[in-house]
Scaffold this motif. Sequence first.
Motif, PDB file in Angstrom:
ATOM      1  N   LYS A  81      42.890  73.959  13.057  1.00  0.00           N
ATOM      2  CA  LYS A  81      43.792  73.241  13.963  1.00  0.00           C
ATOM      3  C   LYS A  81      43.004  72.411  14.974  1.00  0.00           C
ATOM      4  O   LYS A  81      43.373  71.279  15.301  1.00  0.00           O
ATOM      5  CB  LYS A  81      44.692  74.245  14.681  1.00  0.00           C
ATOM      6  N   GLN A 121      41.694  69.007  13.605  1.00  0.00           N
ATOM      7  CA  GLN A 121      42.631  67.967  13.180  1.00  0.00           C
ATOM      8  C   GLN A 121      42.307  66.641  13.860  1.00  0.00           C
ATOM      9  O   GLN A 121      42.097  66.575  15.079  1.00  0.00           O
ATOM     10  CB  GLN A 121      44.066  68.384  13.498  1.00  0.00           C
ATOM     11  N   GLY A 122      42.220  65.594  13.039  1.00  0.00           N
ATOM     12  CA  GLY A 122      41.901  64.271  13.550  1.00  0.00           C
ATOM     13  C   GLY A 122      40.419  64.025  13.748  1.00  0.00           C
ATOM     14  O   GLY A 122      40.022  62.931  14.166  1.00  0.00           O
ATOM     15  N   ARG A 123      39.606  65.008  13.478  1.00  0.00           N
ATOM     16  CA  ARG A 123      38.167  64.891  13.659  1.00  0.00           C
ATOM     17  C   ARG A 123      37.495  64.360  12.400  1.00  0.00           C
ATOM     18  O   ARG A 123      37.992  64.536  11.294  1.00  0.00           O
ATOM     19  CB  ARG A 123      37.555  66.249  14.017  1.00  0.00           C
ATOM     20  N   ARG A 124      36.355  63.719  12.595  1.00  0.00           N
ATOM     21  CA  ARG A 124      35.541  63.242  11.483  1.00  0.00           C
ATOM     22  C   ARG A 124      34.091  63.617  11.724  1.00  0.00           C
ATOM     23  O   ARG A 124      33.732  64.111  12.786  1.00  0.00           O
ATOM     24  CB  ARG A 124      35.672  61.723  11.341  1.00  0.00           C
TER      25      ARG A 124
END
Length: 232
Positions: free
Chosen positions: A83, A86-89
């Motif tokens: 969680k 999320q949205g991480r690279r």
Amino acid sequence: MDGGGGTRPATLEEGRPTECVPPASLEANSLKKSSWGVLLTGIVGGTLVAVYAVATPFITPALRRICLPFVPATTKQIENVVKMLQGRRGPLVDVGSGDGRIVIAAAKEGFTAVGYELNPWLVWYSRYRAQREGVQASARFYISDLWKVTFSQYSNVVIFGVPQMMAQLEKKLERELGDDARVIACRFPFPHWTPAQVTGEGIDTVWAYDVRSFRGGDGRPRSHFPSVIPIQ
């Protein structure tokens, strides 16, 4: 004249010991019991050696001054870590990866994930699990001491730490991580950083820290520790 009317029975000479020769069957049983005893001793001894060989890498890290004892992540902890990602690279590292659960879960989410673990048995098992889960190309594991690894190439860091090491690890990560990195702590928070997000409760609590939040405007670490130690 013999009044007994018969032959006198033969008697043993006085003071002469009797000799008993055991039957062949008794000798065979004795040898059989001796063989089983040797075999049992060998099995027990071999088992103890094997247990020692396997258990020693698990135990010895816990005897160090600053250690990361192996405690498997719970399903809820893994969910909370995912969680926070999320949205991480960018590449991910699990510091003290244990049996590889976090690294494998991150690889399934599309991350290139690496685990550093001091225990060779856990590293080999993690590699096996990654291959079984079909993520061996994006989930890699290395035998290494976390204090000897540089984390500057990672954008996401996951750590299952212990209180005795968190302050020292703060210093290391502040020096090495880029401004866009995120550090995710499980079970124990960092003592000086302010988390950007917190999720879960109890042992499943996870804290997320963004490096830019504890860095100054010039990009340098906003250290909570003296840069120069005065000489006594």
